[in-house]
Scaffold this motif. Sequence first.
Motif, PDB file in Angstrom:
ATOM      1  N   VAL A  34       0.990  -1.164   0.044  1.00 12.26           N
ATOM      2  CA  VAL A  34       0.136  -0.302  -0.089  1.00 12.26           C
ATOM      3  C   VAL A  34       0.699   0.972  -0.051  1.00 12.26           C
ATOM      4  O   VAL A  34       1.279   1.289   0.702  1.00 12.26           O
ATOM      5  CB  VAL A  34      -0.947   0.045   0.766  1.00 12.26           C
ATOM      6  CG1 VAL A  34      -1.959   0.977   0.668  1.00 12.26           C
ATOM      7  CG2 VAL A  34      -1.742  -1.066   1.465  1.00 12.26           C
ATOM      8  N   ASP A  35       1.016   1.874  -1.002  1.00 13.98           N
ATOM      9  CA  ASP A  35       1.709   3.041  -1.106  1.00 13.98           C
ATOM     10  C   ASP A  35       3.564   2.657  -1.111  1.00 13.98           C
ATOM     11  O   ASP A  35       4.023   1.746  -1.880  1.00 13.98           O
ATOM     12  CB  ASP A  35       1.580   3.966  -0.411  1.00 13.98           C
ATOM     13  CG  ASP A  35       0.068   4.932  -1.031  1.00 13.98           C
ATOM     14  OD1 ASP A  35      -0.089   5.014  -1.970  1.00 13.98           O
ATOM     15  OD2 ASP A  35      -0.299   5.496  -0.302  1.00 13.98           O
ATOM     16  N   GLU A  36       4.130   3.196  -0.195  1.00 22.36           N
ATOM     17  CA  GLU A  36       5.322   2.303   0.585  1.00 22.36           C
ATOM     18  C   GLU A  36       5.207   1.743   1.415  1.00 22.36           C
ATOM     19  O   GLU A  36       6.234   1.131   1.443  1.00 22.36           O
ATOM     20  CB  GLU A  36       5.259   4.012   0.914  1.00 22.36           C
ATOM     21  CG  GLU A  36       6.417   5.597  -0.356  1.00 22.36           C
ATOM     22  CD  GLU A  36       6.892   5.177  -1.670  1.00 22.36           C
ATOM     23  OE1 GLU A  36       8.099   3.994  -1.842  1.00 22.36           O
ATOM     24  OE2 GLU A  36       6.077   5.639  -2.528  1.00 22.36           O
ATOM     25  N   LYS A  37       3.882   1.060   1.797  1.00 24.53           N
ATOM     26  CA  LYS A  37       4.635  -0.087   2.978  1.00 24.53           C
ATOM     27  C   LYS A  37       4.511  -1.242   2.095  1.00 24.53           C
ATOM     28  O   LYS A  37       3.018  -1.600   1.623  1.00 24.53           O
ATOM     29  CB  LYS A  37       3.703   1.000   3.911  1.00 24.53           C
ATOM     30  CG  LYS A  37       3.008  -0.421   5.596  1.00 24.53           C
ATOM     31  CD  LYS A  37       3.090   0.242   6.368  1.00 24.53           C
ATOM     32  CE  LYS A  37       2.126  -0.737   7.632  1.00 24.53           C
ATOM     33  NZ  LYS A  37       1.477  -0.712   8.840  1.00 24.53           N
ATOM     34  N   VAL A  38       5.054  -2.124   2.350  1.00 19.51           N
ATOM     35  CA  VAL A  38       5.093  -4.000   2.401  1.00 19.51           C
ATOM     36  C   VAL A  38       5.293  -4.373   3.343  1.00 19.51           C
ATOM     37  O   VAL A  38       5.873  -4.057   4.561  1.00 19.51           O
ATOM     38  CB  VAL A  38       5.777  -4.153   1.267  1.00 19.51           C
ATOM     39  CG1 VAL A  38       5.832  -5.539   1.122  1.00 19.51           C
ATOM     40  CG2 VAL A  38       5.784  -3.090   0.050  1.00 19.51           C
ATOM     41  N   GLN A  39       3.922  -5.230   3.932  1.00 16.00           N
ATOM     42  CA  GLN A  39       3.633  -6.063   5.151  1.00 16.00           C
ATOM     43  C   GLN A  39       3.512  -7.312   4.843  1.00 16.00           C
ATOM     44  O   GLN A  39       2.439  -8.045   3.204  1.00 16.00           O
ATOM     45  CB  GLN A  39       2.602  -5.125   5.825  1.00 16.00           C
ATOM     46  CG  GLN A  39       0.848  -5.477   4.887  1.00 16.00           C
ATOM     47  CD  GLN A  39       0.545  -4.128   6.091  1.00 16.00           C
ATOM     48  OE1 GLN A  39      -0.131  -4.755   7.197  1.00 16.00           O
ATOM     49  NE2 GLN A  39      -0.126  -3.223   5.714  1.00 16.00           N
ATOM     50  N   LEU A  40       3.244  -8.564   5.444  1.00 17.39           N
ATOM     51  CA  LEU A  40       2.736  -9.854   4.964  1.00 17.39           C
ATOM     52  C   LEU A  40       0.900 -10.080   6.064  1.00 17.39           C
ATOM     53  O   LEU A  40       1.461  -9.663   7.351  1.00 17.39           O
ATOM     54  CB  LEU A  40       3.488 -10.815   5.972  1.00 17.39           C
ATOM     55  CG  LEU A  40       4.944 -11.148   4.742  1.00 17.39           C
ATOM     56  CD1 LEU A  40       5.985 -11.923   5.446  1.00 17.39           C
ATOM     57  CD2 LEU A  40       4.840 -11.428   3.604  1.00 17.39           C
ATOM     58  N   LEU A  41       0.685 -10.729   5.203  1.00 20.46           N
ATOM     59  CA  LEU A  41      -1.123 -10.758   5.966  1.00 20.46           C
ATOM     60  C   LEU A  41      -1.141 -12.124   6.322  1.00 20.46           C
ATOM     61  O   LEU A  41      -1.080 -13.006   5.277  1.00 20.46           O
ATOM     62  CB  LEU A  41      -1.528  -9.828   6.141  1.00 20.46           C
ATOM     63  CG  LEU A  41      -2.306  -8.421   5.794  1.00 20.46           C
ATOM     64  CD1 LEU A  41      -2.702  -8.340   4.903  1.00 20.46           C
ATOM     65  CD2 LEU A  41      -1.681  -7.635   7.392  1.00 20.46           C
ATOM     66  N   THR A  42      -1.570 -12.862   7.669  1.00 20.40           N
ATOM     67  CA  THR A  42      -1.818 -14.468   7.761  1.00 20.40           C
ATOM     68  C   THR A  42      -3.305 -14.828   7.805  1.00 20.40           C
ATOM     69  O   THR A  42      -4.152 -12.418   8.050  1.00 20.40           O
ATOM     70  CB  THR A  42      -1.164 -14.654   8.934  1.00 20.40           C
ATOM     71  OG1 THR A  42      -1.408 -14.074   9.831  1.00 20.40           O
ATOM     72  CG2 THR A  42       0.932 -15.067   7.922  1.00 20.40           C
TER      73      THR A  42
END
Length: 470
Positions: A413-421
Motif C-alpha cells: 500500500v503505497d510505500e508500505k509492504v507487509q505480510l498478512l496471515t
Amino acid sequence: MITPILLCGGSGTRLWPLSRKSFPKQFADILGEQSLFQASALRFVGPGFADPLVITGNEFRFIVTEQLAECGVQASGIMIEPEGRNTAPAAIAAALQVAASNPGGLILLVPSDHAVADPAAFRAAVAQGLPAAEAGQIVTFGIQPSRAETGYGWLEAGAVTHPGVHHLNRFIEKPNAARAAELFAAPHNLWNAGVFLAKATVLIAAFAEHAPAILAGVKAALDGAVADLGFTRIEAKAWAKVPEDSIDYAVMEKAANVSVVRFDGHWSDLGGWQSVWQESAQDEAHNALSTHATAFDCENSLLRSESPEIELVGIGLKNIVAVAMHDAVMVADMSDAQNVKKAVATLKARGAKQAVQFPKDHRPWGWYETLILSDRFQVKRIHVHPGAALSLQSHVHRSEHWIVVAGTARVTVDEKVQLLTENQSVYIPLGAVHRMENPGKVPMVLIEVQTGSYLGEDDIIRYEDIYARS
C-alpha cells in the motif's frame, strides 16, 4: 509422433447455466473431477504422441494454462485466436504451425469438449488409422451409433482401403427423425465425431485446393503473430479477414482422400442437458442427481446443484432437467432442453449478465467471485494461486478492505509492504497504489469489501503487471 491439436473455443450456450460464453463447457467438471478439456489433453498422453498444441481464445488463455498445470500436461504451444472463425481457420493454423517445425509431422485435430469413456480404445482407433494417414489420407473417425440420433452429423463408410480403414463416401447433414432411422438401420453409417488425423502437409494441400482464401488469410495472420508470455498471439487484423467456415464444409466434404475409422467405444459430444443425463450415473428411477440434489417420486430427471449453499429438491418430477447455480436456475422438460440457446439469447437481449458471464471470473493469477453487490458496496472472494501476484494498481472511485481467510498475503500500500496471515486485514484508501501477492506454496484466499461511488472492473489504473495487461 502425432501432435494432438486441442480446439478449445465455443459459445457455451448449450449447457447453460453451467456453461457460458466466459466459461464454456470444456472447462467445467460435468462428468467427474476433471474438466472435458483436461480429459481431452490426458487422452493423448503417452507413446506415439507429442505434447499437445492448443488453439483457444484470448479470454480462455489463462484457464487453459491453469487446467493443463492441474492435470500435469505440458503443451507444445498455445495459439490465441483474436476471435472465433469456426474450425477451418483454427485447423489450418495448427497445421501450418506444426509443418513449420516438422514438415512430415502428423496432427490429430480434436474438439476439447467430447466425452470418451475408454481413452485407450480411442488411442487404438487412432493407431489403426495411422498407416492411411502416413499414405496421404485424411482420416476421420466415425462413432458406432447406438440410436437414430438427429443431433449429430453422420458419415457413410465405403470400401476398405487399409485394415480397419474405409473410404469415406460422404458426409451427411444432421437428419430429421425419419432419415435418422434409415441411417441407423444401415451398418455402414456412423456418427461424425469431428476428429481428423493427417500429415500437416496433406491438410495444407487440401486447403490449397479447396479453401485457398482461408489458407492465404491464415498464413497472413500467422506472419504477423507475436509471442506473448508463452502464447502465440495471431495477428488480429489479418485474422478478421479470414473467411469463417467449418473444416467439414470448407475442405472435408470436397476432398477425395478422406477415409474413416470406426470407433466402437462409448462417445458423446455432450451437446445438451439430455446428453449429460444419459452419461451420468442414475438411480433406480433413472434420475441423475448431484451431491446437493434430492429427488422424491421423480423419474428420468437430471437435478444438479452446483453450489453447496443451494439444496435442490425435486418432487414428483418426470423427464425434467433442473440446474441450480449461485446466480441462475434453469428448469426444462427433457425434450425441450435443447432450447436453452433461445433462453440465453433472450437473457442476453435483456442485458442479464448471467447470459454470458460465469460467477467465477478467471484471471491469470487465480479467480474471484462476487458474493454481494449493492449500490455503493461489493463483497468478493478472491483466490490467488501460489506465487501469483495482482497488478500494482490504484482506483479512482473506490476504497477496499482486505481480510485474509486462508494462506499468506504480501500486501503493498503505497510505500508500505507487509505480510498478512489468516484473520488479519488491511485498508486500501481511495487512490492508494496497491498490490496483493501470494508468496506461499498454498492458495491464498481473502475477502475484499469495496466501497465507493463506482465499483466497475474498469476502475483500475495499472502501473506494473507481470501478465502484460494494460
